[in-house]
Design an enzyme around this catalytic site. Structure first.
Site, PDB file in Angstrom:
ATOM      1  N   ASP A  50       0.830  -1.204   0.000  1.00  0.00           N
ATOM      2  CA  ASP A  50       0.000   0.000   0.000  1.00  0.00           C
ATOM      3  C   ASP A  50       0.867   1.259   0.000  1.00  0.00           C
ATOM      4  OD1 ASP A  50      -2.321  -1.401  -0.203  1.00  0.00           O
ATOM      5  OD2 ASP A  50      -3.031  -1.026   1.831  1.00  0.00           O
ATOM      6  N   HIS A  86      -4.618  -2.034  -1.789  1.00  0.00           N
ATOM      7  CA  HIS A  86      -5.090  -0.759  -2.322  1.00  0.00           C
ATOM      8  C   HIS A  86      -4.519  -0.473  -3.697  1.00  0.00           C
ATOM      9  CE1 HIS A  86      -7.398   1.764   0.654  1.00  0.00           C
ATOM     10  NE2 HIS A  86      -7.154   0.672   1.348  1.00  0.00           N
ATOM     11  N   ASP A 181      -0.629  -3.721   6.182  1.00  0.00           N
ATOM     12  CA  ASP A 181      -2.091  -3.755   6.012  1.00  0.00           C
ATOM     13  C   ASP A 181      -2.791  -3.296   7.274  1.00  0.00           C
ATOM     14  OD1 ASP A 181      -4.462  -3.901   4.672  1.00  0.00           O
ATOM     15  OD2 ASP A 181      -4.696  -6.066   4.809  1.00  0.00           O
ATOM     16  N   HIS A 183      -3.009  -0.949  10.241  1.00  0.00           N
ATOM     17  CA  HIS A 183      -2.412   0.362  10.486  1.00  0.00           C
ATOM     18  C   HIS A 183      -1.955   0.560  11.928  1.00  0.00           C
ATOM     19  CE1 HIS A 183      -4.161   2.620   6.753  1.00  0.00           C
ATOM     20  NE2 HIS A 183      -3.607   1.452   6.449  1.00  0.00           N
TER      21      HIS A 183
END
Length: 444
Positions: A50, A86, A181, A183
């Protein structure tokens, strides 16, 4: 001994709360990690997915990222990474482009050796396809090994991936799993293997209250003292301040009390999230948000969580909805083409059955006019329109596109001066599709 910075979930290109300032914050946070890597003279930067918030990043975000990676390359520090959910595309990945430019290495089932440590990669894989994974990795001839992966692994929150199964079925005995992934930063030991998340580098959600940062991971004999060969240390990042204001109202209390609580916080250039609970009088979120921004906040959002019970008949009146819609649109930095489409969808003069064809015609009329798809600067400085939602609808533990109203931003040096052509060389004209975003097919 091998020292690496472990980071992930940088979400470059995320215009949180539709703010271009917040969009730049995400790129700046990634740049700060790279600057710390250079200053700390680490052996590599390991990114666990991401990098981008969207699988079709706009050109300024792409160029800003390349500018940051060039600083790392100039310092001869490798950038090792995997693909997150994402940014994942059906064909080639943006990470492949950076690899072709000599700015990154996409980790996989073959070892990438840095110092005395072999790094492997596991891109994000949807739950429905994980039964087909065999976790077969090629051998290595060094002292240590680490698996870099993107997903929600046990024993951490929202987990849907069995860490013990991955370790048991892998051909390699990993000393550590460096993950992305989730956070929230965290670390645990699973079957004698250290498993860790560095957390996101910017707050992508109101739930991410802790300070942001990354991991400094050292592999080597007695790295952590004793017999452990892995040492994981948390390093903080200086990011955009958030002020979390919690107000419990009692009988007779209302907006005045909320303002008093807001004044207790340092609001300078902060994102202010106000959470109202309890009883008390009604408050107007818009008025509170305006007060906070007048006091110096960059952005303010109010979430009134109270449930008001009444038997009285309530008379509701509305201001002109057209004025409200126009005010909101003025804050969304829409291109002229987007405004044409919005007008066609909302107008009463076009029958519902004809809206689809009308929108198609309007887009086709402007398809050769690139300027029509550029965002139009609003009259105010930021055009920061968003829902009155303190949570900001920024969750990241799903596998959605999470498409946002991304618009033009700046690269890490404050501007975009060149673009990358299909052959990987710099050129003066980039490839952009009709919605202002860059298509992977233009490059790979």
């Amino acid at each position: 001994m091998t020292r690496v910075i472990h980071t992930g979930d940088t979400h470059v290109g995320y215009a949180q709360y539709h703010s271009q300032v917040r969009r730049q914050d995400f790129l700046d946070a990634f740049g700060a990690v790279i600057d710390d890597s250079i200053d700390g003279d680490v052996d590599a930067v390991v990114h666990a997915g991401d990098l981008f918030h969207d699988r079709r990043p706009e050109l300024p975000d792409l160029m800003g990222t390349i500018s940051v990676l060039r600083r790392l390359d100039d310092a001869d520090i490798p950038f090792l990474a995997v693909v997150g959910n994402h940014e994942s595309t059906r064909g080639g990945q943006w990470l492949d482009l950076f690899e072709r430019l000599g700015l990154a290495t996409r980790l996989g089932d073959e070892p990438t050796v840095v110092g005395d440590t072999a790094f492997y990669g596991l891109d994000h894989v949807p739950v429905s396809r994980r039964d087909d994974l065999d976790y077969a990795f090629a051998g290595h001839g060094v002292d240590h090994a680490a698996l870099v992966a993107h997903g929600l692994f046990e024993p951490f929150g929202y987990a849907d991936w069995d860490t013990a199964e991955v370790l048991a079925e892998s051909d390699i005995d990993f000393d550590a799993m460096l993950l992305g992934d989730n956070h929230k930063p965290d670390v645990a030991e699973v079957d004698d293997t250290w498993v860790t998340y560095p957390g996101s580098t910017e707050r992508a959600s109101a739930s991410e209250r802790e300070g942001r940062g990354y991991n400094l991971v050292t592999f080597g004999p007695d790295a952590a003292g004793g017999d452990d060969c892995v040492d994981i240390r948390r390093r903080a990042l200086d990011t955009r301040p958030f002020a979390f204001v919690e107000v419990e109202l009692h009988e007779g209390e209302g907006e005045s009390r909320v303002r008093d609580r807001i004044r207790e916080h340092d609001l300078a250039d902060a994102v202010v999230l106000v959470d109202v609970t309890g009883g008390g009088d009604p408050v107007t979120p818009a008025a509170i948000e305006t007060f906070a921004t007048d006091e110096g906040a960059l952005i303010a959002r109010v979430n009134d969580r109270r449930e008001v019970e009444t038997d009285a008949e309530i008379e509701v009146s509305f201001a002109d909805p057209e004025d409200a819609v126009r005010e909101r649109l003025d804050g969304m930095d829409l291109s002229q083409a987007a405004r044409d489409v919005e007008g066609a969808v909302r107008t009463d003069s076009i029958p519902d059955a004809n809206v689809r064809e009308t929108v198609k015609d309007r887009v086709e009329e402007r398809i050769d006019d690139v300027a029509a798809f550029e965002r139009v600067e609003p009259d105010d400085s930021e055009g920061d329109a968003d829902e009155n939602d303190a949570d900001g609808d920024e969750g990241d533990t799903d596998e959605s596109d999470a498409d946002d109203d991304n618009a033009d931003g700046n690269d890490a040096d404050g501007g975009v001066t060149d673009e990358i052509g299909k052959d990987g060389e710099e050129t003066n004209s980039g490839a952009r599709d009709g919605d202002g975003q860059v298509s992977m097919e233009d490059y790979l």
